[in-house]
Motif scaffolding. Structure first.
Motif, mmCIF file in Angstrom:
data_model
loop_
_atom_site.group_PDB
_atom_site.id
_atom_site.type_symbol
_atom_site.label_atom_id
_atom_site.label_comp_id
_atom_site.label_asym_id
_atom_site.label_seq_id
_atom_site.Cartn_x
_atom_site.Cartn_y
_atom_site.Cartn_z
ATOM 1 N N GLY A 109 0.868 -1.086 -0.002
ATOM 2 C CA GLY A 109 -0.127 -0.040 -0.023
ATOM 3 C C GLY A 109 0.807 1.254 -0.001
ATOM 4 O O GLY A 109 0.420 2.287 -0.275
ATOM 5 N N ASP A 110 2.179 1.047 0.325
ATOM 6 C CA ASP A 110 3.008 2.419 0.276
ATOM 7 C C ASP A 110 3.417 2.605 -1.298
ATOM 8 O O ASP A 110 3.539 1.846 -1.976
ATOM 9 C CB ASP A 110 4.227 2.126 1.035
ATOM 10 C CG ASP A 110 4.031 2.154 2.432
ATOM 11 O OD1 ASP A 110 3.192 2.657 2.963
ATOM 12 O OD2 ASP A 110 4.970 1.433 3.290
ATOM 13 N N ASN A 122 4.784 7.622 0.336
ATOM 14 C CA ASN A 122 3.415 8.157 0.348
ATOM 15 C C ASN A 122 3.653 9.629 0.100
ATOM 16 O O ASN A 122 2.853 10.387 0.741
ATOM 17 C CB ASN A 122 2.771 7.634 1.533
ATOM 18 C CG ASN A 122 2.663 6.403 1.531
ATOM 19 O OD1 ASN A 122 2.588 5.445 0.782
ATOM 20 N ND2 ASN A 122 2.870 5.742 2.980
ATOM 21 N N LEU A 196 4.196 1.807 -6.401
ATOM 22 C CA LEU A 196 3.099 1.342 -5.588
ATOM 23 C C LEU A 196 3.243 -0.028 -5.039
ATOM 24 O O LEU A 196 3.515 -0.794 -5.938
ATOM 25 C CB LEU A 196 1.583 1.539 -5.926
ATOM 26 C CG LEU A 196 0.666 0.955 -5.126
ATOM 27 C CD1 LEU A 196 0.277 1.872 -3.877
ATOM 28 C CD2 LEU A 196 -0.718 0.877 -5.867
ATOM 29 N N GLN A 199 -0.028 -5.680 -2.355
ATOM 30 C CA GLN A 199 -0.303 -6.576 -1.509
ATOM 31 C C GLN A 199 0.749 -7.920 -1.590
ATOM 32 O O GLN A 199 1.009 -8.467 -2.754
ATOM 33 C CB GLN A 199 -1.662 -7.361 -1.319
ATOM 34 C CG GLN A 199 -2.654 -6.145 -1.240
ATOM 35 C CD GLN A 199 -2.430 -5.432 0.419
ATOM 36 O OE1 GLN A 199 -2.256 -6.244 1.254
ATOM 37 N NE2 GLN A 199 -2.362 -4.102 0.480
#
Length: 273
Positions: A109-110, A122, A196, A199
């Motif tokens: 997610g970073d 981010n 990005l 997952q």
């Protein structure tokens, strides 16, 4: 009363040896294993010749755990837990299938990017402040990167004087990990597009930013790329001892003179001030 030496029960001895071997393999697979630093990618935190202990259990276990070749290839980890930003981890490289050591920078997610040598996480610059230069003794396995970094003192001692910076990653309530990095010169890896982290993956970097093949480079380029979490082998805990490269197998005295005493039992989980 019989004389002579007692007979050796070889079946029993072999059984004990097999049990010992299984115990050692079990410890290496599930608890901890030793690791040797072969490159300069984690300088100044780790030097070539450092020996350290890597714990296997903090992040769970994957099919890549050593001595478990019978497990089928599978995604993820059993009893899995994500590393924390700033953890130093040993991973299985997808480019050469060897064990490498890097620092965790980005989690799922970073968004990670480098701009003019500054790390952005981010879309926010990670604080990076100049610190006193690091002075690393020049040894057989740690020559200075370039002549301009070499310092020769009056007594003839030679050091590599490198500019050092302290980065502080974001964390809960300002508790992010701080650590030292080297930024010696401009390289094309100082500017990268935003990435990005998907997952099940992590983004890793070496502390020696100009001499580290890491997640800034794809496996095809000899780097790690976005690394699947199952490729994380374990967490680096502490050094045990370090050798400066002057040891010679045929000279036992050199095994002791090559020791870097100040490098023994250094925690790898403590941050820089």
């Amino acid at each position: 009363m019989s004389g002579g030496k007692p007979r050796i029960d070889w079946k029993k001895e072999l059984r004990y040896a097999a049990l010992l071997g299984i115990a050692v393999m079990g410890i290496w697979s599930f608890v901890a294993k030793p690791f040797f630093i072969p490159s300069e990618s984690m300088v100044p935190t780790l030097l070539v010749g450092d020996r350290l202990v890597v714990s296997k259990y903090p992040y769970g276990f994957s099919y890549l755990s050593p001595f478990l070749p019978v497990l089928p290839k599978m995604e993820g980890r059993a009893f899995g837990k994500l590393p924390e930003r700033g953890d130093i981890v040993v991973v299985k490289s997808p480019s050469d299938h060897k064990d490498w050591i890097k620092r965790v920078i980005g989690l799922p997610g970073d968004t990670v990017q480098m701009q003019d040598g500054v790390l952005y996480l981010n879309n926010t610059a990670v604080p990076k402040r100049a610190a006193s230069p690091t002075m690393i003794p020049e040894t057989e396995n740690m020559p200075c990167a370039r002549a301009e970094f070499r310092v020769v003192e009056a007594d003839g001692a030679r050091f590599c004087r490198y500019p050092r910076f302290i980065e502080t990653l974001p964390g809960k309530e300002g508790s992010g990990r701080s650590y030292a990095v080297l930024d010696l010169l401009f390289s094309y890896a100082d500017d990268t597009p935003p990435v990005l982290v998907p997952q099940g993956h992590v983004f890793l970097m070496g502390d020696n930013r100009d001499r580290s093949a890491d997640s800034r480079f794809s496996p095809e380029e000899g780097g790690l790329g976005l690394l699947p979490i199952e490729n994380v082998i374990g967490r680096a805990e502490f050094t045990t001892f370090s050798l400066d490269g002057s040891q010679r197998f045929w000279n036992p005295v050199s095994w002791f003179t090559a020791l870097r005493g100040e490098r023994a039992w250094v925690s790898l989980r403590d941050g820089e001030e």
